[in-house]
Design an enzyme around this catalytic site. Sequence first.
Site, PDB file in Angstrom:
ATOM      1  N   THR A  20       0.809  -1.220   0.000  1.00 22.00           N
ATOM      2  CA  THR A  20       0.000   0.000   0.000  1.00 22.00           C
ATOM      3  C   THR A  20       0.839   1.266   0.000  1.00 22.00           C
ATOM      4  O   THR A  20       0.464   2.262  -0.616  1.00 22.00           O
ATOM      5  CB  THR A  20      -0.884   0.002   1.275  1.00 22.00           C
ATOM      6  OG1 THR A  20      -1.691  -1.167   1.238  1.00 22.00           O
ATOM      7  CG2 THR A  20      -1.766   1.212   1.364  1.00 22.00           C
ATOM      8  N   SER A  65       1.743  -7.894  -0.740  1.00 25.18           N
ATOM      9  CA  SER A  65       2.622  -8.813  -0.028  1.00 25.18           C
ATOM     10  C   SER A  65       2.028 -10.215   0.121  1.00 25.18           C
ATOM     11  O   SER A  65       2.741 -11.149   0.482  1.00 25.18           O
ATOM     12  CB  SER A  65       3.041  -8.244   1.325  1.00 25.18           C
ATOM     13  OG  SER A  65       1.982  -8.258   2.232  1.00 25.18           O
ATOM     14  N   THR A  96       2.068  -4.678   4.435  1.00 24.09           N
ATOM     15  CA  THR A  96       2.076  -5.047   5.850  1.00 24.09           C
ATOM     16  C   THR A  96       1.642  -6.495   6.100  1.00 24.09           C
ATOM     17  O   THR A  96       2.029  -7.093   7.102  1.00 24.09           O
ATOM     18  CB  THR A  96       1.146  -4.114   6.664  1.00 24.09           C
ATOM     19  OG1 THR A  96      -0.160  -4.165   6.091  1.00 24.09           O
ATOM     20  CG2 THR A  96       1.662  -2.696   6.692  1.00 24.09           C
TER      21      THR A  96
HETATM   22  N1  ASP Z   1      -2.484  -5.977   1.140  1.00 25.71           N
HETATM   23  C1  ASP Z   1      -1.417  -5.024   1.333  1.00 25.71           C
HETATM   24  C2  ASP Z   1      -0.109  -5.787   1.318  1.00 25.71           C
HETATM   25  O1  ASP Z   1       0.240  -6.412   2.280  1.00 25.71           O
HETATM   26  C3  ASP Z   1      -1.608  -4.304   2.606  1.00 25.71           C
HETATM   27  C4  ASP Z   1      -0.514  -3.313   2.910  1.00 25.71           C
HETATM   28  O2  ASP Z   1       0.303  -2.969   2.107  1.00 25.71           O
HETATM   29  O3  ASP Z   1      -0.486  -2.837   4.027  1.00 25.71           O
HETATM   30  O4  ASP Z   1       0.588  -5.738   0.338  1.00 25.71           O
END
Ligand code: ASP
Length: 347
Positions: A20, A65, A96
């Site tokens: 994100t 991710s 995350t």
């Molecule tokens: N779905 C996203 C990821 O983990 C969430 C984020 O970036 O916080 O790539």
Amino acid sequence: MQIMKPRAGTSILIIYTGGTIGMVHDPVTGSLVPINFSHITDHVPELQKSGFSIKSVSFDPVRDSSNIDPAIWVKMAETIEENYHKYDGFVILHGTDTMAYSASALSFMLGNLQKPVIFTGSQLPIGLLRTDGRENLVTAIEFASEQENGKPLVPEVCIYFDSELTRGNRTTKFSAEHFDAFNSPNYPPLAVSGLHLKFNRDFIRYGDADKKLIVRKKFDTNVAILKIFPGMGRSLVQSIINTPGLKGLIIETFGSGNAPTYGWFIEDLRNFIMKGGIIFNVTQCHGGSVEMGLYETSRDLLAAGIVSGKDITSEASVTKLMFLLGNCSSRQEVTDCLGRSIAGEIS
Ligand code: ASP
């Protein structure tokens, strides 16, 4: 805690893997799209004034991710290996959701690490007004640049998020909502940021500065996690244990490592071990430790030769088991290393 001021003049490599944090609104379509990270300072102008020398590389493609796997962990480690002598520290921008898995994996891969490798990301894209990404990125860079007598203050794989710098393999994502998305339930933060950056020096690992970086790149993904639950049936357990090629099984148990005392359950686990399989007992609890034998409901597990995960996180347990199966030369070596700290992941 020791208070330090950020040090200008250090060189930092930002490695953008996706997530994100790297999103802005496309001015034409209005949708969120990844930014071109060679233009990172356009989006975070604070970086231009910081005095740090900052370069960035972006993975292609960038990924949510959820799509990061051992091949991408190897790519991250190789990027660090290739640039190890050119930079003072590394900041990895990562989604995350699986950040704690990647940080754990890198902590095992990068032997004798003497430079900071700091993962960060954000809950809101960097292009949004209320983003947490700008503060996370700028402070992660500051932590990566901190030195004393020419030596980095935190030569570890860490996660920086919402004012805390925590050891990567001790950290877990616990909120899908709050800016304070991570915590390290069983180990104190290595540093915190407020008005100043404060370091918890007694808890930071300082390896042997004379040893060279060793990057181990093998993982064996023949592992599974079985989360124990009340009413769990034998056919489910057997279908997992009989997965072709399965070498390692993590059982996520209740409390301090307890499980139902059904005769068939312990028998199936014992059979798996007899055939050469390795079982690692990790608690479902967010904090605290496995202590097999404390209750009657874990005595048979102990007697069967199941290895205690003590206070390891779920993320570190999976990556550690895959790492050891990929790198150790015998079953005995895997079980010996599983039960003790190899990168500060277990107390
Ligand atoms: N779905 C996203 C990821 O983990 C969430 C984020 O970036 O916080 O790539």
